[in-house]
Design a protein around this motif. Structure first.
Motif, PDB file in Angstrom:
ATOM      1  N   LYS A 116       1.177   7.694   0.600  1.00 31.85           N
ATOM      2  CA  LYS A 116      -0.268   7.836   0.476  1.00 31.85           C
ATOM      3  C   LYS A 116      -0.749   6.688  -0.404  1.00 31.85           C
ATOM      4  O   LYS A 116      -0.515   6.673  -1.600  1.00 31.85           O
ATOM      5  CB  LYS A 116      -0.628   9.182  -0.153  1.00 31.85           C
ATOM      6  CG  LYS A 116      -0.266  10.352   0.722  1.00 31.85           C
ATOM      7  CD  LYS A 116      -0.598  11.662   0.054  1.00 31.85           C
ATOM      8  CE  LYS A 116      -0.119  12.813   0.916  1.00 31.85           C
ATOM      9  NZ  LYS A 116      -0.228  14.092   0.244  1.00 31.85           N
ATOM     10  N   PHE A 117      -1.392   5.725   0.221  1.00 32.23           N
ATOM     11  CA  PHE A 117      -1.872   4.567  -0.523  1.00 32.23           C
ATOM     12  C   PHE A 117      -3.133   4.934  -1.287  1.00 32.23           C
ATOM     13  O   PHE A 117      -4.008   5.627  -0.766  1.00 32.23           O
ATOM     14  CB  PHE A 117      -2.185   3.406   0.432  1.00 32.23           C
ATOM     15  CG  PHE A 117      -0.967   2.834   1.079  1.00 32.23           C
ATOM     16  CD1 PHE A 117      -0.145   1.961   0.385  1.00 32.23           C
ATOM     17  CD2 PHE A 117      -0.634   3.159   2.379  1.00 32.23           C
ATOM     18  CE1 PHE A 117       0.987   1.423   0.980  1.00 32.23           C
ATOM     19  CE2 PHE A 117       0.489   2.634   2.988  1.00 32.23           C
ATOM     20  CZ  PHE A 117       1.302   1.767   2.284  1.00 32.23           C
ATOM     21  N   CYS A 118      -3.240   4.459  -2.525  1.00 33.83           N
ATOM     22  CA  CYS A 118      -4.480   4.671  -3.259  1.00 33.83           C
ATOM     23  C   CYS A 118      -5.580   3.846  -2.587  1.00 33.83           C
ATOM     24  O   CYS A 118      -5.301   2.952  -1.792  1.00 33.83           O
ATOM     25  CB  CYS A 118      -4.314   4.311  -4.731  1.00 33.83           C
ATOM     26  SG  CYS A 118      -4.181   2.550  -5.066  1.00 33.83           S
ATOM     27  N   GLU A 119      -6.812   4.157  -2.901  1.00 36.42           N
ATOM     28  CA  GLU A 119      -7.961   3.490  -2.256  1.00 36.42           C
ATOM     29  C   GLU A 119      -7.895   1.970  -2.376  1.00 36.42           C
ATOM     30  O   GLU A 119      -8.333   1.260  -1.481  1.00 36.42           O
ATOM     31  CB  GLU A 119      -9.273   3.997  -2.866  1.00 36.42           C
ATOM     32  CG  GLU A 119      -9.597   5.424  -2.480  1.00 36.42           C
ATOM     33  CD  GLU A 119      -9.774   5.610  -0.977  1.00 36.42           C
ATOM     34  OE1 GLU A 119     -10.410   4.758  -0.330  1.00 36.42           O
ATOM     35  OE2 GLU A 119      -9.268   6.614  -0.454  1.00 36.42           O
TER      36      GLU A 119
ATOM     37  N   LEU B 116      -5.384   0.073  -2.145  1.00 33.99           N
ATOM     38  CA  LEU B 116      -4.365  -0.537  -1.308  1.00 33.99           C
ATOM     39  C   LEU B 116      -4.507  -0.245   0.174  1.00 33.99           C
ATOM     40  O   LEU B 116      -3.815  -0.854   0.980  1.00 33.99           O
ATOM     41  CB  LEU B 116      -2.970  -0.075  -1.762  1.00 33.99           C
ATOM     42  CG  LEU B 116      -2.447  -0.735  -3.019  1.00 33.99           C
ATOM     43  CD1 LEU B 116      -1.129  -0.101  -3.440  1.00 33.99           C
ATOM     44  CD2 LEU B 116      -2.279  -2.226  -2.824  1.00 33.99           C
ATOM     45  N   LYS B 117      -5.374   0.669   0.550  1.00 40.77           N
ATOM     46  CA  LYS B 117      -5.506   1.021   1.967  1.00 40.77           C
ATOM     47  C   LYS B 117      -5.852  -0.213   2.789  1.00 40.77           C
ATOM     48  O   LYS B 117      -6.824  -0.904   2.521  1.00 40.77           O
ATOM     49  CB  LYS B 117      -6.555   2.112   2.159  1.00 40.77           C
ATOM     50  CG  LYS B 117      -6.036   3.469   1.740  1.00 40.77           C
ATOM     51  CD  LYS B 117      -6.991   4.566   2.088  1.00 40.77           C
ATOM     52  CE  LYS B 117      -6.370   5.895   1.664  1.00 40.77           C
ATOM     53  NZ  LYS B 117      -7.279   6.997   1.805  1.00 40.77           N
ATOM     54  N   GLY B 118      -4.992  -0.477   3.778  1.00 42.47           N
ATOM     55  CA  GLY B 118      -5.215  -1.607   4.671  1.00 42.47           C
ATOM     56  C   GLY B 118      -4.876  -2.966   4.103  1.00 42.47           C
ATOM     57  O   GLY B 118      -5.065  -3.978   4.778  1.00 42.47           O
ATOM     58  N   LYS B 119      -4.387  -3.037   2.880  1.00 44.28           N
ATOM     59  CA  LYS B 119      -4.059  -4.339   2.269  1.00 44.28           C
ATOM     60  C   LYS B 119      -2.725  -4.853   2.775  1.00 44.28           C
ATOM     61  O   LYS B 119      -1.773  -4.113   2.952  1.00 44.28           O
ATOM     62  CB  LYS B 119      -3.968  -4.221   0.747  1.00 44.28           C
ATOM     63  CG  LYS B 119      -5.265  -3.916   0.067  1.00 44.28           C
ATOM     64  CD  LYS B 119      -6.074  -5.159  -0.130  1.00 44.28           C
ATOM     65  CE  LYS B 119      -7.298  -4.840  -0.972  1.00 44.28           C
ATOM     66  NZ  LYS B 119      -8.363  -5.765  -0.785  1.00 44.28           N
TER      67      LYS B 119
ATOM     68  N   ASP C 165       3.010  -7.555   6.786  1.00 44.20           N
ATOM     69  CA  ASP C 165       2.510  -6.391   7.514  1.00 44.20           C
ATOM     70  C   ASP C 165       2.753  -5.161   6.646  1.00 44.20           C
ATOM     71  O   ASP C 165       3.902  -4.834   6.348  1.00 44.20           O
ATOM     72  CB  ASP C 165       3.260  -6.278   8.841  1.00 44.20           C
ATOM     73  CG  ASP C 165       2.859  -5.070   9.665  1.00 44.20           C
ATOM     74  OD1 ASP C 165       2.238  -4.128   9.126  1.00 44.20           O
ATOM     75  OD2 ASP C 165       3.188  -5.057  10.864  1.00 44.20           O
ATOM     76  N   PRO C 166       1.706  -4.460   6.207  1.00 49.26           N
ATOM     77  CA  PRO C 166       1.894  -3.322   5.306  1.00 49.26           C
ATOM     78  C   PRO C 166       2.745  -2.200   5.887  1.00 49.26           C
ATOM     79  O   PRO C 166       3.361  -1.448   5.155  1.00 49.26           O
ATOM     80  CB  PRO C 166       0.476  -2.838   5.009  1.00 49.26           C
ATOM     81  CG  PRO C 166      -0.397  -3.474   6.021  1.00 49.26           C
ATOM     82  CD  PRO C 166       0.307  -4.691   6.530  1.00 49.26           C
ATOM     83  N   ALA C 167       2.830  -2.111   7.207  1.00 48.11           N
ATOM     84  CA  ALA C 167       3.645  -1.061   7.828  1.00 48.11           C
ATOM     85  C   ALA C 167       5.128  -1.417   7.848  1.00 48.11           C
ATOM     86  O   ALA C 167       5.973  -0.544   7.963  1.00 48.11           O
ATOM     87  CB  ALA C 167       3.166  -0.799   9.244  1.00 48.11           C
ATOM     88  N   LYS C 168       5.450  -2.704   7.717  1.00 46.77           N
ATOM     89  CA  LYS C 168       6.840  -3.154   7.843  1.00 46.77           C
ATOM     90  C   LYS C 168       7.386  -3.846   6.601  1.00 46.77           C
ATOM     91  O   LYS C 168       8.571  -4.135   6.539  1.00 46.77           O
ATOM     92  CB  LYS C 168       6.962  -4.118   9.030  1.00 46.77           C
ATOM     93  CG  LYS C 168       6.627  -3.489  10.360  1.00 46.77           C
ATOM     94  CD  LYS C 168       6.711  -4.518  11.466  1.00 46.77           C
ATOM     95  CE  LYS C 168       6.319  -3.917  12.799  1.00 46.77           C
ATOM     96  NZ  LYS C 168       6.304  -4.919  13.863  1.00 46.77           N
TER      97      LYS C 168
ATOM     98  N   MET D 292       6.470  -5.549  -2.280  1.00 50.21           N
ATOM     99  CA  MET D 292       5.463  -6.578  -2.039  1.00 50.21           C
ATOM    100  C   MET D 292       4.042  -6.042  -2.176  1.00 50.21           C
ATOM    101  O   MET D 292       3.088  -6.816  -2.243  1.00 50.21           O
ATOM    102  CB  MET D 292       5.680  -7.208  -0.667  1.00 50.21           C
ATOM    103  CG  MET D 292       6.992  -7.982  -0.587  1.00 50.21           C
ATOM    104  SD  MET D 292       7.493  -8.448   1.088  1.00 50.21           S
ATOM    105  CE  MET D 292       6.101  -9.370   1.671  1.00 50.21           C
ATOM    106  N   LEU D 293       3.898  -4.722  -2.225  1.00 55.21           N
ATOM    107  CA  LEU D 293       2.595  -4.100  -2.469  1.00 55.21           C
ATOM    108  C   LEU D 293       2.481  -3.615  -3.914  1.00 55.21           C
ATOM    109  O   LEU D 293       1.440  -3.110  -4.324  1.00 55.21           O
ATOM    110  CB  LEU D 293       2.383  -2.923  -1.507  1.00 55.21           C
ATOM    111  CG  LEU D 293       2.318  -3.290  -0.025  1.00 55.21           C
ATOM    112  CD1 LEU D 293       2.337  -2.038   0.833  1.00 55.21           C
ATOM    113  CD2 LEU D 293       1.081  -4.138   0.265  1.00 55.21           C
ATOM    114  N   GLY D 294       3.566  -3.751  -4.665  1.00 51.73           N
ATOM    115  CA  GLY D 294       3.550  -3.334  -6.074  1.00 51.73           C
ATOM    116  C   GLY D 294       3.654  -1.836  -6.267  1.00 51.73           C
ATOM    117  O   GLY D 294       3.170  -1.311  -7.271  1.00 51.73           O
TER     118      GLY D 294
END
Length: 164
Positions: free
Chosen positions: A22-25, A27-30, A129-132, A137-139
């Motif tokens: 569950k990404f916080c607001e 990070l959504k779509g980043k 790609d945030p899904a892969k 890399m997203l912290g």
């Protein structure tokens, strides 16, 4: 946020909770390339850095582990928290090669098959790609030092309380 664990020959079988991320607001779509230094926060005791939401959760979990079980949670190294695409790529290129290795684990990156060098730990390819991508890399991921025995048992029992 995933809590990434290194596998060890000494680890015992324990149930691994699998929950959707569950990404916080913020990070959504980043994509990893969109993570700016202003989105990151240094962790205490030179423990690297995480996205500010994950950093708050990590620090809370770290304090709870100490208070509840006398456990000192820490990353295996500062590089086992947030990683830029450049750092992820450097690590990937150190561990994998394009020349085939019989029986080796493989990853696809840059349109090629890459083979894990003998004795190296697997590392995700540096895709934007945030899904892969690696959650580092997203912290939002931490490789926890000494995550076996009492430490691992506490983490498995409590990590979801803190969003990991």
């Amino acid at each position: 946020m995933p809590l990434v664990r290194r596998k060890s020959k000494r680890m015992t079988k324990m149930p691994w909770p699998v929950v959707p991320i569950k990404f916080c607001e913020h990070l959504k779509g980043k994509k990893p390339s969109e993570i700016s230094l202003t989105m990151l926060r240094p962790l205490s005791n030179n423990g690297g850095q995480l996205h500010h939401c994950a950093a708050r959760a990590w620090e809370a979990m770290k304090h709870a582990a100490k208070a509840e079980a006398g456990i000192n949670l820490k990353p295996t190294s500062p590089g086992d928290t947030y990683r830029s695409i450049a750092v992820q790529k450097a690590g990937f290129l150190q561990r994998f090669q394009v020349e085939p290795i019989a029986g080796a684990q493989t990853r696809t990156y840059d349109g090629k098959t890459w083979y894990l060098k003998k004795g190296m730990a697997v590392l995700a390819s540096p895709v934007d790609d945030p899904a892969k991508c690696s959650r580092h890399m997203l912290g939002i991921a931490v490789d926890v030092a000494n995550a076996s025995g009492k430490v691992l048992a506490w983490l498995l029992e409590n990590e979801q309380r803190f969003g990991f």
